[in-house]
Design an enzyme around this catalytic site. Structure first.
Site, PDB file in Angstrom:
ATOM      1  N   ASP A 213       0.869  -1.199   0.000  1.00 39.22           N
ATOM      2  CA  ASP A 213       0.000   0.000   0.000  1.00 39.22           C
ATOM      3  C   ASP A 213       0.895   1.235   0.000  1.00 39.22           C
ATOM      4  OD1 ASP A 213      -2.233   1.917   0.519  1.00 39.22           O
ATOM      5  OD2 ASP A 213      -3.357   0.086   0.872  1.00 39.22           O
ATOM      6  N   HIS A 254     -12.730  -0.324  -8.078  1.00 40.41           N
ATOM      7  CA  HIS A 254     -13.957   0.501  -8.121  1.00 40.41           C
ATOM      8  C   HIS A 254     -13.664   1.957  -7.734  1.00 40.41           C
ATOM      9  CE1 HIS A 254     -15.789   0.583  -3.766  1.00 40.41           C
ATOM     10  NE2 HIS A 254     -14.481   0.702  -3.718  1.00 40.41           N
ATOM     11  N   GLU A 283     -14.918  -7.427  -5.613  1.00 41.74           N
ATOM     12  CA  GLU A 283     -15.668  -6.187  -5.889  1.00 41.74           C
ATOM     13  C   GLU A 283     -17.153  -6.503  -6.042  1.00 41.74           C
ATOM     14  OE1 GLU A 283     -14.727  -3.045  -6.179  1.00 41.74           O
ATOM     15  OE2 GLU A 283     -12.619  -3.012  -6.741  1.00 41.74           O
ATOM     16  N   GLU A 310     -19.812   1.434  -9.642  1.00 41.15           N
ATOM     17  CA  GLU A 310     -19.750  -0.021  -9.516  1.00 41.15           C
ATOM     18  C   GLU A 310     -19.990  -0.602 -10.914  1.00 41.15           C
ATOM     19  OE1 GLU A 310     -18.963  -1.575  -6.564  1.00 41.15           O
ATOM     20  OE2 GLU A 310     -18.623   0.500  -5.993  1.00 41.15           O
TER      21      GLU A 310
HETATM   22  C1  LIG Z   1     -10.886   1.406  -0.746  1.00 42.01           C
HETATM   23  S1  LIG Z   1      -9.321   1.079  -0.064  1.00 42.01           S
HETATM   24  C2  LIG Z   1      -9.302  -0.687  -0.023  1.00 42.01           C
HETATM   25  C3  LIG Z   1      -8.354  -1.219   0.997  1.00 42.01           C
HETATM   26  C4  LIG Z   1      -8.396  -2.744   1.159  1.00 42.01           C
HETATM   27  N1  LIG Z   1      -8.039  -3.420  -0.071  1.00 42.01           N
HETATM   28  C5  LIG Z   1      -9.756  -3.171   1.624  1.00 42.01           C
HETATM   29  O1  LIG Z   1     -10.489  -3.812   0.864  1.00 42.01           O
HETATM   30  O2  LIG Z   1     -10.118  -2.863   2.760  1.00 42.01           O
HETATM   31  C6  LIG Z   1      -8.203   1.414  -1.409  1.00 42.01           C
HETATM   32  C7  LIG Z   1      -6.759   1.261  -1.034  1.00 42.01           C
HETATM   33  O3  LIG Z   1      -5.959   1.616  -2.166  1.00 42.01           O
HETATM   34  C8  LIG Z   1      -4.796   2.263  -1.668  1.00 42.01           C
HETATM   35  N2  LIG Z   1      -4.176   3.050  -2.731  1.00 42.01           N
HETATM   36  C9  LIG Z   1      -4.658   4.168  -3.332  1.00 42.01           C
HETATM   37  N3  LIG Z   1      -3.798   4.601  -4.272  1.00 42.01           N
HETATM   38  C10 LIG Z   1      -2.751   3.739  -4.257  1.00 42.01           C
HETATM   39  C11 LIG Z   1      -1.554   3.637  -5.031  1.00 42.01           C
HETATM   40  N4  LIG Z   1      -1.267   4.526  -5.992  1.00 42.01           N
HETATM   41  N5  LIG Z   1      -0.722   2.603  -4.781  1.00 42.01           N
HETATM   42  C12 LIG Z   1      -1.012   1.695  -3.818  1.00 42.01           C
HETATM   43  N6  LIG Z   1      -2.132   1.733  -3.046  1.00 42.01           N
HETATM   44  C13 LIG Z   1      -2.988   2.752  -3.279  1.00 42.01           C
HETATM   45  C14 LIG Z   1      -5.329   3.103  -0.547  1.00 42.01           C
HETATM   46  O4  LIG Z   1      -4.301   3.538   0.318  1.00 42.01           O
HETATM   47  C15 LIG Z   1      -6.316   2.146   0.105  1.00 42.01           C
HETATM   48  O5  LIG Z   1      -5.720   1.363   1.109  1.00 42.01           O
END
Ligand SMILES: C[S@@+](CC[C@H](N)C(=O)[O-])C[C@H]1O[C@@H](n2cnc3c(N)ncnc32)[C@H](O)[C@@H]1O
Length: 347
Positions: A213, A254, A283, A310
């Site tokens: 992440d 999404h 998803e 979605e």
């Molecule tokens: C909606 S959250 C989902 C987190 C986890 N997968 C879950 O289902 O609970 C989206 C995740 O994407 C990460 N994220 C956003 N942009 C990113 C990037 N450029 N590289 C890596 N992670 C990223 C965010 O930090 C976040 O943890």
């Protein structure tokens, strides 16, 4: 957190009994009867719903479309007779809702389409920014931390993809493993709850579990995820872990429009070993008819937060095909849950 069946069954039965005993009084419009049944109804909801559903209901679903009032006001997928189309309800027509929107919005200019620019949607308008939601979050660490906590809360009580009866983990990704090779890379995995669930539900699986992440998120995980490798990785750059059994994306795609999703996928596909690696996408898959409220309300939320949506099964298949991936199966546990889409590099 699982719903406690014994407790909830007894409570639900008691509450339903009390509601049934009051219906006559409501029909006769006795003073206080309606209020009593309303209070019992609130008790019934809290006895039945999971923490995740409470967060969805209080956080956005009632505001957007799932409470009977707001939902019936605007319309619903459920009432549409055309696949994946949103239908106006009679109440919306009677109240001229869409004509009112036309007056206050530039809807005709966009042919009533969804906002489609991730840098210029409702969120950007409200926060006076031109950054997509996750870039804005990364620049506001306090909010980012709360968002990560919210994601953990949102998962509570929800069916997990690796629960019995959902995705057949052992059959699909449990073969040909050894402790040295990567089993699952959770890309954009947040605080790591999915990896922890996988390890808890399937301690017999061998192989490395890797959480990737953004820097602040990985820092927040700290040492809370024993046995899980932590890595800072930007998913818009090439995937550094090669030949894992599975690359896993949960509630990540999404968040993004198709062009951004293709950038994310195109950075993973070269790391996948054909015939060995799988891409697992967890998803919502919006059914063409009768989508349940957790999905339709999430669709509204994603429009507000990211000018995104979605996706239906046809949209998922089309997106993955463009990235050179072939869908091998889609598993859904029950109506309203997220689905597990399994794909491999197309040969
Ligand atoms: C909606 S959250 C989902 C987190 C986890 N997968 C879950 O289902 O609970 C989206 C995740 O994407 C990460 N994220 C956003 N942009 C990113 C990037 N450029 N590289 C890596 N992670 C990223 C965010 O930090 C976040 O943890």
């Amino acid at each position: 957190m699982a719903l406690s069946t014994d407790h909830s069954t007894r409570s639900v039965a008691d509450i339903l009994g009390a509601i049934a005993a009051s219906t006559e009084a409501v029909a006769q419009q006795k003073p206080g009867a309606r209020e009593k049944v309303l209070a019992l109804s609130h008790q019934l909801v809290s006895a039945l719903e999971t923490p995740s559903e409470t967060i969805q209901r209080m956080g956005w679903a009632e505001v957007f479309d799932s409470s009977p009032k707001a939902y019936n006001l605007m319309g619903s997928y459920a009432e549409s007779r055309q696949p994946a189309r949103f239908a106006a309800t009679q109440l919306a027509v009677d109240l001229n809702i869409f004509e009112k929107l036309e007056e206050t919005h530039d809807a005709p200019a966009t042919e009533y389409g969804n906002p489609g620019n991730i840098a210029d949607g409702p969120f950007q308008f409200a926060h006076k920014t031109q950054n997509p939601f996750f870039i804005w979050l990364a620049e506001h660490p306090g909010y980012g931390e709360q968002f990560n906590n919210y994601m953990s809360g949102y998962r509570q009580g929800k069916r997990s993809w690796c629960d019995e009866g959902f995705y057949p983990v052992m059959d699909r990704i449990g073969q040909g493993l050894n402790p040295e090779t990567p089993l699952l890379v959770d890309v954009g995995g947040g605080l790591g709850h999915d990896l922890l669930e996988l390890r808890t539900n399937h301690p017999e699986l061998s192989g490395r579990l890797i959480l990737q992440d953004q820097p602040d998120v990985i820092k927040q995980v700290g040492n809370a995820a024993e046995g899980i490798e932590l890595a800072v990785h930007d998913f818009f750059t090439p995937q550094p872990v090669k030949g894992a059994k599975a690359y896993y994306l949960h509630s990540v795609l999404h968040d993004w429009d198709d062009a951004s999703c293709l950038r994310i996928l195109n950075n993973i596909v070269p790391a996948m070993t054909p015939g060995h690696s799988k891409l697992l996408i967890n998803e919502n898959v919006v059914p063409d008819f009768g989508a349940a409220w957790p999905i339709t309300s999430m669709d509204w939320l994603m429009m507000a937060l990211g000018a995104v949506k979605e996706r239906t099964e046809r949209q998922w298949r089309g997106l993955l095909q463009q990235a050179g991936l072939e869908v091998k199966g889609i598993w859904t546990y029950e109506q309203g849950t997220e689905s597990l889409i399994e794909a491999e590099v197309a040969v």
